[in-house]
Motif scaffolding. Structure first.
Motif, mmCIF file in Angstrom:
data_model
loop_
_atom_site.group_PDB
_atom_site.id
_atom_site.type_symbol
_atom_site.label_atom_id
_atom_site.label_comp_id
_atom_site.label_asym_id
_atom_site.label_seq_id
_atom_site.Cartn_x
_atom_site.Cartn_y
_atom_site.Cartn_z
ATOM 1 N N LEU A 4 0.836 -1.202 0.000
ATOM 2 C CA LEU A 4 0.000 0.000 0.000
ATOM 3 C C LEU A 4 0.870 1.250 0.000
ATOM 4 O O LEU A 4 0.618 2.209 -0.724
ATOM 5 N N GLU A 8 1.083 4.205 -2.671
ATOM 6 C CA GLU A 8 0.805 5.584 -2.261
ATOM 7 C C GLU A 8 1.910 6.543 -2.670
ATOM 8 O O GLU A 8 1.664 7.715 -2.889
ATOM 9 N N LEU A 11 1.328 8.875 -5.390
ATOM 10 C CA LEU A 11 0.382 9.962 -5.196
ATOM 11 C C LEU A 11 1.051 11.186 -4.578
ATOM 12 O O LEU A 11 0.483 12.262 -4.533
ATOM 13 N N PRO A 78 -3.172 18.350 -5.750
ATOM 14 C CA PRO A 78 -2.838 18.906 -7.057
ATOM 15 C C PRO A 78 -3.310 20.350 -7.223
ATOM 16 O O PRO A 78 -2.944 21.009 -8.195
ATOM 17 N N GLY B 10 -5.957 -2.190 1.859
ATOM 18 C CA GLY B 10 -5.963 -1.125 2.856
ATOM 19 C C GLY B 10 -6.628 0.110 2.290
ATOM 20 O O GLY B 10 -7.015 0.137 1.126
ATOM 21 N N MET B 11 -6.737 1.118 3.140
ATOM 22 C CA MET B 11 -7.404 2.341 2.702
ATOM 23 C C MET B 11 -6.397 3.458 2.494
ATOM 24 O O MET B 11 -5.333 3.478 3.086
ATOM 25 N N SER B 12 -6.744 4.381 1.629
ATOM 26 C CA SER B 12 -5.886 5.530 1.347
ATOM 27 C C SER B 12 -6.781 6.670 0.879
ATOM 28 O O SER B 12 -8.002 6.599 0.986
ATOM 29 N N ARG B 13 -6.146 7.688 0.352
ATOM 30 C CA ARG B 13 -6.948 8.781 -0.212
ATOM 31 C C ARG B 13 -6.336 9.221 -1.529
ATOM 32 O O ARG B 13 -5.119 9.195 -1.689
ATOM 33 N N VAL B 14 -7.184 9.583 -2.455
ATOM 34 C CA VAL B 14 -6.704 10.082 -3.731
ATOM 35 C C VAL B 14 -7.408 11.406 -4.028
ATOM 36 O O VAL B 14 -8.392 11.767 -3.375
ATOM 37 N N TYR B 15 -6.871 12.119 -5.015
ATOM 38 C CA TYR B 15 -7.495 13.361 -5.427
ATOM 39 C C TYR B 15 -8.279 13.106 -6.701
ATOM 40 O O TYR B 15 -7.702 13.017 -7.783
ATOM 41 N N LEU B 26 -8.197 0.083 -1.467
ATOM 42 C CA LEU B 26 -7.470 -0.558 -2.551
ATOM 43 C C LEU B 26 -7.650 -2.071 -2.458
ATOM 44 O O LEU B 26 -7.492 -2.650 -1.389
ATOM 45 N N LYS B 177 -10.659 4.265 -9.622
ATOM 46 C CA LYS B 177 -9.499 4.101 -10.494
ATOM 47 C C LYS B 177 -9.254 2.617 -10.709
ATOM 48 O O LYS B 177 -9.513 1.808 -9.819
#
Lengths: 175, 206
Positions: A4, A8, A11, A78, B10-15, B26, B177
């Motif tokens: 993960l 990441e 990003l 962004p 696991g978890m995350s953050r995206v824009y 994910l 995504k």
């Protein structure tokens, strides 16, 4: 979990200028206005950096027209076009929450003189800017001092402090 | 019908859209293979038996079953996804996450984290009693029903008991995504189960 973190990493942004707590930073960020994107600038002292990975964010604090304003930016967003360090600050802790309660001279962070190799050209420009900024801030500060001096010496700054705190919390809402 | 298996990464953050912070989960979807195809004519219902992951050992019956599918390895878990699938989805075939597109809606079936024998506060979100002021009714269950009449507890009354480790379906999750290269699926929101847990992903019926 390691996988993960690997994912990441993509990003994250590495193109932004590095800064830390205490530094005065100028953030250029895009805002949506009607159909067009507009670049807005926010300048303030970085009082905290929190979170890790894509979750990282920082808080900038400035005093605008006597009112404390804080704005939180996601570091890897962004939306942020550019970050410019105006002035490096000399601080001894990671979170500068104490600045919120300070009145007058204590409100400012001491400058840290940074000597970088091959970075000589940049410094005069930086100093000139920060001096200009200080002059404005000093003027508003002088006005605050006048109010303070009129009070009896036993509790000179209490009201001023209250006013600053109140206005500070009000200002947090929006820049 | 589109569907496959995934493993929670696991978890995350995206824009999303280049500005909005979006919480995502994910899912790893590599090593998802078809084990068996069930049809209405032969089995009475249409479904796809899928395998995911890898493990070393298998029982003899399972080994025979996998041999039939032409699978060279033993999947860590074999899960069935019901529905009519396209004809080209045959046993032994590896499923690709590229079947999904950003913007698609999917249902995710998983098993929730087991919480063992849980009290009323955790299991049913009850408030419990006061923690102080001489109360000894801290996390206890309150009244569970009337008195002499009817003289019993209503059937189905909510009480402490086993909580979690049950099948749960989260419907209508948005695909944010699709990373076909690494076989990763980004879904908006959370999914049941622990990190590393296996999940069935189905395209939401319109």
């Amino acid at each position: 979990m390691n996988r993960l973190i690997e994912v990441e990493k993509e990003l994250l942004r590495s193109d932004l200028e590095k800064f830390g707590p205490g530094d005065t930073v100028k953030v250029f960020f895009r805002i949506h206005e009607g159909k067009k994107d507009k670049v807005q600038v926010f300048q303030g002292v970085c009082i905290q950096i929190r979170g890790s990975g894509p979750n990282r964010s920082f808080t900038l604090r400035k005093i605008s027209q006597g009112i404390g304003i804080e704005r939180i930016f996601p570091l890897h967003s962004p939306v942020i076009e550019k970050v410019e360090v105006v002035r490096y600050g000399k601080v001894r802790r990671a979170k500068l929450y104490y600045l919120r309660e300070k009145v007058g001279k204590g409100r400012y962070v001491k400058e840290r003189v940074v000597r970088k190799k091959g970075d000589v050209k940049k410094k005069p420009k930086v100093t000139a800017k920060s001096v200009g900024q200080e002059a404005i801030e000093e003027a508003s500060e002088a006005a605050a001092d006048v109010v303070t001096k009129q009070k009896p010496p036993e509790a000179p700054s209490k009201e001023a402090t209250d006013a600053a705190t109140k206005s500070g919390s009000r200002g947090v809402e929006e820049g | 019908m589109k569907g496959m298996l995934g493993r929670k990464l696991g978890m995350s953050r995206v824009y999303a859209d280049g500005r909005k912070v979006t919480s995502v989960t994910l899912l790893e979807t590599d090593s998802c293979h078809v084990v068996q195809r069930k049809t209405v004519e032969r089995d009475g219902y249409a479904a796809l038996q899928l395998g995911i992951g890898r493990r070393k050992r298998a029982t003899k019956p399972l080994r025979g079953h996998l041999k039939k599918a032409g699978l060279g390895h033993v999947p860590a878990r074999v899960i069935e996804v019901r529905g009519e699938f396209e004809d080209n989805v045959t046993p032994g075939k590896k499923l690709d996450v590229a079947m999904f597109e950003p913007g698609d809606r999917v249902d995710v079936v998983g098993w929730t984290k087991g919480r063992g024998f849980a009290g009323g506060m955790k299991r049913h979100n009850w408030h419990g009693g006061p923690r102080t002021h001489g109360s000894n009714h801290h996390r206890r269950v309150g009244s569970v029903g009337p008195g002499t009449s009817p003289g019993r507890i209503w059937k189905g009354s909510r009480m402490p008991g086993h909580y979690g480790n049950e099948q749960q379906t989260i419907r209508n999750l948005r695909v944010v995504k699709v990373d076909a290269e690494r076989q990763l699926l980004y879904l908006k929101g959370s999914v049941p189960g622990p990190v590393g847990g296996f999940l069935a992903i189905k395209k939401t019926a319109p």
